[in-house]
Scaffold this motif. Structure first.
Motif, PDB file in Angstrom:
ATOM      1  N   GLY A  83       1.196  -1.153  -0.202  1.00 45.35           N
ATOM      2  CA  GLY A  83       0.125   0.020   0.135  1.00 45.35           C
ATOM      3  C   GLY A  83       0.900   1.058  -0.270  1.00 45.35           C
ATOM      4  N   LEU A  84       2.230   1.249   1.211  1.00 47.64           N
ATOM      5  CA  LEU A  84       2.940   2.156   1.245  1.00 47.64           C
ATOM      6  C   LEU A  84       3.489   2.538  -0.815  1.00 47.64           C
ATOM      7  CD1 LEU A  84       4.767   1.767   4.267  1.00 47.64           C
ATOM      8  CD2 LEU A  84       3.248   3.870   3.539  1.00 47.64           C
ATOM      9  N   VAL A  85       3.532   1.449  -1.426  1.00 48.15           N
ATOM     10  CA  VAL A  85       4.486   1.756  -2.679  1.00 48.15           C
ATOM     11  C   VAL A  85       3.177   1.816  -3.557  1.00 48.15           C
ATOM     12  CG1 VAL A  85       6.009   0.666  -4.425  1.00 48.15           C
ATOM     13  CG2 VAL A  85       5.767   0.008  -1.731  1.00 48.15           C
ATOM     14  N   ARG A  86       2.476   1.776  -3.241  1.00 48.94           N
ATOM     15  CA  ARG A  86       1.020   1.684  -4.621  1.00 48.94           C
ATOM     16  C   ARG A  86       1.001   3.141  -4.264  1.00 48.94           C
ATOM     17  NH1 ARG A  86      -3.308  -0.290  -6.741  1.00 48.94           N
ATOM     18  NH2 ARG A  86      -3.428  -2.270  -5.666  1.00 48.94           N
ATOM     19  N   ASP A  87       0.878   3.627  -3.100  1.00 48.71           N
ATOM     20  CA  ASP A  87       0.501   5.243  -2.718  1.00 48.71           C
ATOM     21  C   ASP A  87       1.680   6.437  -3.405  1.00 48.71           C
ATOM     22  OD1 ASP A  87      -2.017   4.888  -1.706  1.00 48.71           O
ATOM     23  OD2 ASP A  87      -1.100   4.933   0.474  1.00 48.71           O
ATOM     24  N   ALA A  88       2.727   5.837  -3.006  1.00 50.05           N
ATOM     25  CA  ALA A  88       3.533   6.301  -3.482  1.00 50.05           C
ATOM     26  C   ALA A  88       3.974   6.913  -4.741  1.00 50.05           C
ATOM     27  CB  ALA A  88       5.196   6.435  -2.999  1.00 50.05           C
ATOM     28  N   LEU A  89       3.814   5.579  -5.431  1.00 52.26           N
ATOM     29  CA  LEU A  89       3.889   5.905  -7.191  1.00 52.26           C
ATOM     30  C   LEU A  89       2.685   6.632  -7.681  1.00 52.26           C
ATOM     31  CD1 LEU A  89       5.178   4.839  -9.673  1.00 52.26           C
ATOM     32  CD2 LEU A  89       3.797   2.843  -9.839  1.00 52.26           C
ATOM     33  N   GLU A  90       1.417   6.561  -7.041  1.00 54.72           N
ATOM     34  CA  GLU A  90       0.199   7.359  -7.671  1.00 54.72           C
ATOM     35  C   GLU A  90       0.429   8.620  -7.298  1.00 54.72           C
ATOM     36  OE1 GLU A  90      -3.033   5.267  -6.375  1.00 54.72           O
ATOM     37  OE2 GLU A  90      -2.687   3.544  -7.542  1.00 54.72           O
ATOM     38  N   GLN A  91       1.247   9.158  -6.060  1.00 54.79           N
ATOM     39  CA  GLN A  91       1.417  10.686  -5.972  1.00 54.79           C
ATOM     40  C   GLN A  91       2.918  11.214  -6.985  1.00 54.79           C
ATOM     41  OE1 GLN A  91       2.391  11.227  -1.460  1.00 54.79           O
ATOM     42  NE2 GLN A  91       0.015   9.594  -0.766  1.00 54.79           N
ATOM     43  N   GLU A  92       3.669  10.850  -7.591  1.00 55.85           N
ATOM     44  CA  GLU A  92       4.835  10.583  -7.965  1.00 55.85           C
ATOM     45  C   GLU A  92       4.285  10.971  -9.466  1.00 55.85           C
ATOM     46  OE1 GLU A  92       7.888  12.230  -8.171  1.00 55.85           O
ATOM     47  OE2 GLU A  92       7.042  12.075  -6.811  1.00 55.85           O
ATOM     48  N   LEU A  93       3.335   9.959 -10.325  1.00 56.80           N
ATOM     49  CA  LEU A  93       2.918  10.641 -11.445  1.00 56.80           C
ATOM     50  C   LEU A  93       2.630  11.550 -11.982  1.00 56.80           C
ATOM     51  CD1 LEU A  93       0.825   6.594 -11.722  1.00 56.80           C
ATOM     52  CD2 LEU A  93       3.481   7.005 -12.915  1.00 56.80           C
ATOM     53  N   PRO A  94       1.580  12.331 -11.893  1.00 55.87           N
ATOM     54  CA  PRO A  94       1.351  13.682 -12.235  1.00 55.87           C
ATOM     55  C   PRO A  94       2.989  14.119 -11.923  1.00 55.87           C
ATOM     56  CG  PRO A  94       0.412  13.348  -9.932  1.00 55.87           C
ATOM     57  CD  PRO A  94       1.403  12.116 -10.038  1.00 55.87           C
ATOM     58  N   GLY A  95       4.139  14.215 -11.425  1.00 53.79           N
ATOM     59  CA  GLY A  95       5.113  15.324 -11.455  1.00 53.79           C
ATOM     60  C   GLY A  95       5.811  14.117 -12.464  1.00 53.79           C
ATOM     61  N   LEU A  96       5.430  13.479 -13.203  1.00 53.45           N
ATOM     62  CA  LEU A  96       6.478  13.128 -14.715  1.00 53.45           C
ATOM     63  C   LEU A  96       5.632  13.696 -15.201  1.00 53.45           C
ATOM     64  CD1 LEU A  96       6.224   9.380 -13.676  1.00 53.45           C
ATOM     65  CD2 LEU A  96       7.604  10.901 -13.297  1.00 53.45           C
ATOM     66  N   ARG A  97       4.799  14.138 -15.634  1.00 52.46           N
ATOM     67  CA  ARG A  97       4.490  14.912 -16.873  1.00 52.46           C
ATOM     68  C   ARG A  97       5.628  16.162 -17.635  1.00 52.46           C
ATOM     69  NH1 ARG A  97      -0.177  16.615 -13.937  1.00 52.46           N
ATOM     70  NH2 ARG A  97      -2.245  14.435 -14.286  1.00 52.46           N
TER      71      ARG A  97
END
Length: 340
Positions: free
Chosen positions: A74-88
């Motif tokens: 759950g921690l990994v999923r949350d961290a990845l999903e929080q980081e994805l918008p910053g990859l634009r």
């Protein structure tokens, strides 16, 4: 000779006419020095932003495959999903394949399915076994890069490992244990979730090495293959406490900390120092209640950023071949508990 950027694009960036840009590029006279510098700065700006232009419209699909307790996945999923918008302007999507316990054959079947169906990358937390290494090799042959997370499979074709230096993490836990555990007659319980996890093995090795150096008389009692789940850890810890009356401190490498706390409570025993890993909701609660003395934590969002950059470099969307750096190891107590 054509320039690497169209004259019109340079002119728009510099805020001057195309004719001026043409004169600067061909070193013709009649252009003020300040304007020449303005055009040169515009070209430098375009160079820096070229990566963003290259990323524009790029889409990546990655598969996250993990055998780990639900708290950590759950921690990994949350961290990845929080980081994805910053990859634009790049767009990255993730498919999650998460189980708390996974038969090796089923895990390998999942990896082979991804190899057949296709993916831009696999992020993998799995045991370090020859069978897993072979499955990674098949993904590599299918031009799907594999990045190991938290625990490594070094004798494989994975392109990178992302996570903390696990031996250093174990050594840090031992250093803290030696500083905080003053009674010489207290034994230390060390629990790991899987004997096939290289990361946990390295943490234990780091812990034992420093304990031998700084507190050689201290007895260590070991529990392996606890699976990191609360129910199992409660049962195994209860057995240890029943058989070892001097156990009074814990280094929990693999999780299940609520179960460990309940076993001490049910046995009416005191745990003088309790060191764990990762800041899930359970460990936050145990820190605040005083049951956990400290948690060794690393920034999972930074890990996910390194994962994403490794994927994009592999596919030529980012320049260079920079390798991920080891995650920083943070000692968290109730008094420096981060938000979130």
């Amino acid at each position: 000779m054509p320039h690497r950027y169209p004259v019109r694009e340079i002119a728009r960036q510099a805020g001057v006419s195309e004719a001026t840009v043409d004169r600067v590029l061909h070193r013709r006279p009649g252009v003020r020095e300040g304007t020449v510098l303005q055009v040169e700065q515009a070209i430098a700006d375009l160079d820096r932003q070229r990566t963003q232009l290259r990323l524009s419209g790029r889409r990546f699909l990655i598969d996250v495959v993990m055998e780990t307790p639900r708290q950590f996945s759950g921690l990994v999923r949350d961290a990845l999903e929080q980081e994805l918008p910053g990859l634009r302007p790049a767009v990255m999507r993730a498919r999650f394949h998460l189980r708390e316990t996974w038969q090796t054959a089923d895990l390998i079947a999942a990896l082979d399915t991804i190899a057949r169906q296709g993916s831009h990358a696999v992020v993998l937390k799995a045991p370090d076994t020859p069978e897993i290494a072979a499955a990674i090799g098949r993904l590599t042959a299918a031009r799907i890069p594999v990045i190991t997370l938290v625990t490594d499979v070094p004798m494989s074709t994975r392109i990178a490992y992302v996570g903390m230096d696990n031996r250093a993490a174990g050594a840090t836990a031992a250093y803290l244990m030696c500083q905080w555990l003053r009674r010489v007659d207290v034994d230390v319980l060390v629990l790991t979730s899987s004997s096939m996890s290289r990361g946990e093995e390295e943490r234990e090795m780091g812990f034992r090495s420093v304990m031998r150096t700084h507190d050689p008389q201290r007895r260590i009692v070991e529990v392996t293959d606890s699976d990191g789940l609360d129910e199992t850890c409660a049962l195994l810890t209860a057995r240890i406490l029943d058989a070892n009356p001097d156990v009074g401190a814990v280094y929990s490498i693999g999780g299940g900390n609520r179960g460990i706390v309940s076993a001490f409570r049910d046995a009416n025993r005191t745990c003088e120092v309790f060191i764990g890993h990762d800041l899930g909701d359970a460990n936050r609660t145990l820190l605040l209640s005083g049951h956990l003395t400290a948690v060794l934590h690393h920034d999972l969002r930074a890990d996910m950023r390194q994962v994403a950059h490794s994927v994009m470099r592999y596919h030529g969307a980012l320049p260079g071949d920079q390798r991920p750096v080891a995650s920083g190891i943070h000692v968290i107590t109730p008094y420096n508990l981060p938000d979130g």
